[in-house]
Design an enzyme around this catalytic site. Structure first.
Site, short mmCIF file in Angstrom:
data_model
loop_
_atom_site.label_atom_id
_atom_site.label_comp_id
_atom_site.label_asym_id
_atom_site.label_seq_id
_atom_site.Cartn_x
_atom_site.Cartn_y
_atom_site.Cartn_z
N HIS A 1 125.70 31.23 31.19
CA HIS A 1 125.32 29.83 31.19
C HIS A 1 126.50 29.01 31.41
CE1 HIS A 1 127.51 31.04 27.28
NE2 HIS A 1 127.85 30.12 27.10
N GLU B 1 124.72 31.16 20.77
CA GLU B 1 124.72 29.56 20.53
C GLU B 1 123.49 29.01 20.62
OE1 GLU B 1 128.05 29.39 23.13
OE2 GLU B 1 127.32 28.34 24.59
N HIS C 1 129.02 35.23 26.64
CA HIS C 1 129.73 35.61 25.71
C HIS C 1 129.21 36.93 25.06
CE1 HIS C 1 131.19 31.70 25.10
NE2 HIS C 1 129.77 31.02 25.03
N ARG D 1 134.95 33.98 31.25
CA ARG D 1 134.70 32.90 32.43
C ARG D 1 134.29 33.76 33.63
NH1 ARG D 1 139.69 29.98 31.66
NH2 ARG D 1 139.21 28.82 29.81
ZN ZN Z 1 129.22 29.08 25.74
#
Ligand code: ZN
Length: 313
Positions: free
Chosen positions: A177, A119, A102, A197
């Site tokens: 990740h 996150e 991200h 992605r």
């Molecule tokens: Zn993620």
């Protein structure tokens, strides 16, 4: 309105999901396969609906956007925000999620007109030998990384870490990740749905085609130095994360606490059951429940054989 705010989740049936959101968290998802349950969300891609009290049936987003209520319910710190700061989900990975990254706030604002996404994962339950992917396993240059990603060879350059129940891990924006199969996770993140992605395990999507990759943007934002550490929460009532984006504490019953006029508390039950008692009223709590302690609630107690994550900014 001095009462806790309980929320109805929004379910997502992405291809890698499983059945633990129904069987383990006992939620009533309409799907055969449920990948995510968005628990505390004002995101346009899935909005939590209030299921108790005066505001029953309204979305959390409607409540947040009521200027006259913002300070009382969400706290002084939220008054200057243009949107609700958090997005909290349960995620059930029956299969591996895509290898992804991200962007940070700076890149996301410029390119996507959105927030970035940092996150945190809390392992609610997992299978024996379950793993997650976090960071690169060796030092690469941008050119090397680009070549590896473009040749679909990233798999052998990823840092894989074994996890167990109660572990948590912080994933700053820019960290490559993936949540791997067998993990049931509570994910706390900035309010953003921007994912690049990198690799999708050569998997075919619901429409019979591979899902879209975003290699170029991913190469832009991957931080070559990021490898996250994993921690276990063996202590009671401790601070797990204290970052500029959010703070997360773990609460283990029984506790007496006070709401915080600076900021609401987002609460997610990650183990057991018990009750919340406030203003002489009792609310049953069980694994998987999510609610908000408004900034002006006052004193409350959480009793029982129960563990919760408490998130605020
Ligand atoms: Zn993620």
């Amino acid at each position: 309105m001095e009462e806790p705010i309980f929320l109805e989740p929004v379910f997502k049936n992405y291809i890698w999901g499983g059945d633990k959101i129904k069987t383990y968290l006992k939620k009533e998802s309409p799907y055969d396969i449920t990948a995510e349950s968005w628990e505390i969300s004002t995101n346009k891609d899935g909005q939590s609906v209030i299921k108790n009290g005066e505001m029953n049936g309204k979305t959390l987003s409607e409540l947040f956007n009521k200027k006259e209520m913002r300070k009382n319910i969400f706290g002084i710190k939220t008054e200057t925000l243009s949107e609700f700061p958090l997005l909290i989900k349960f995620i059930d990975a029956r299969d591996n999620l895509s290898i992804q990254v991200h962007p940070n706030d700076e890149y996301a604002k410029k390119i996507e007109n959105s927030n970035g996404k940092t996150e945190m994962w809390y392992i609610v339950d997992c299978e024996k030998d379950a793993k997650i992917i976090c960071g690169l396993n060796k030092k690469l240059t941008k050119e090397e990384l680009a070549k590896i990603i473009n040749e679909n060879k990233i798999e052998s350059y990823l840092n894989q870490i074994k996890v167990k129940k109660g572990d948590f891990i912080y994933i700053p924006a820019g960290t490559i990740h993936a949540i791997m199969k067998g993990c049931l996770i509570c994910e706390i993140q900035q309010n953003s749905n921007i994912t690049y992605r990198v690799y999708d395990w050569n998997r075919i999507g619901k429409d019979g085609k591979p899902r879209e990759l975003h290699k170029e943007k991913a190469i832009d934002v991957i931080d070559l130095n990021k490898i996250s550490e994993i921690f276990n929460t063996s202590y009671k009532n401790e601070t797990l994360i204290n970052s500029e984006f959010f703070k997360v504490e773990k609460i283990v019953g029984d506790v007496n606490e006070r709401s915080n006029i600076e900021c609401f508390y987002a609460m997610n039950v990650v183990k057991g059951e018990g009750k919340l008692i406030t203003h002489n009223k009792e609310y049953k709590l069980k694994l998987g429940d999510s609610f908000i302690i408004p900034a002006n609630l006052g004193e409350y107690k959480i009793n029982g054989n129960i563990e919760l994550l408490k998130t605020y900014i």
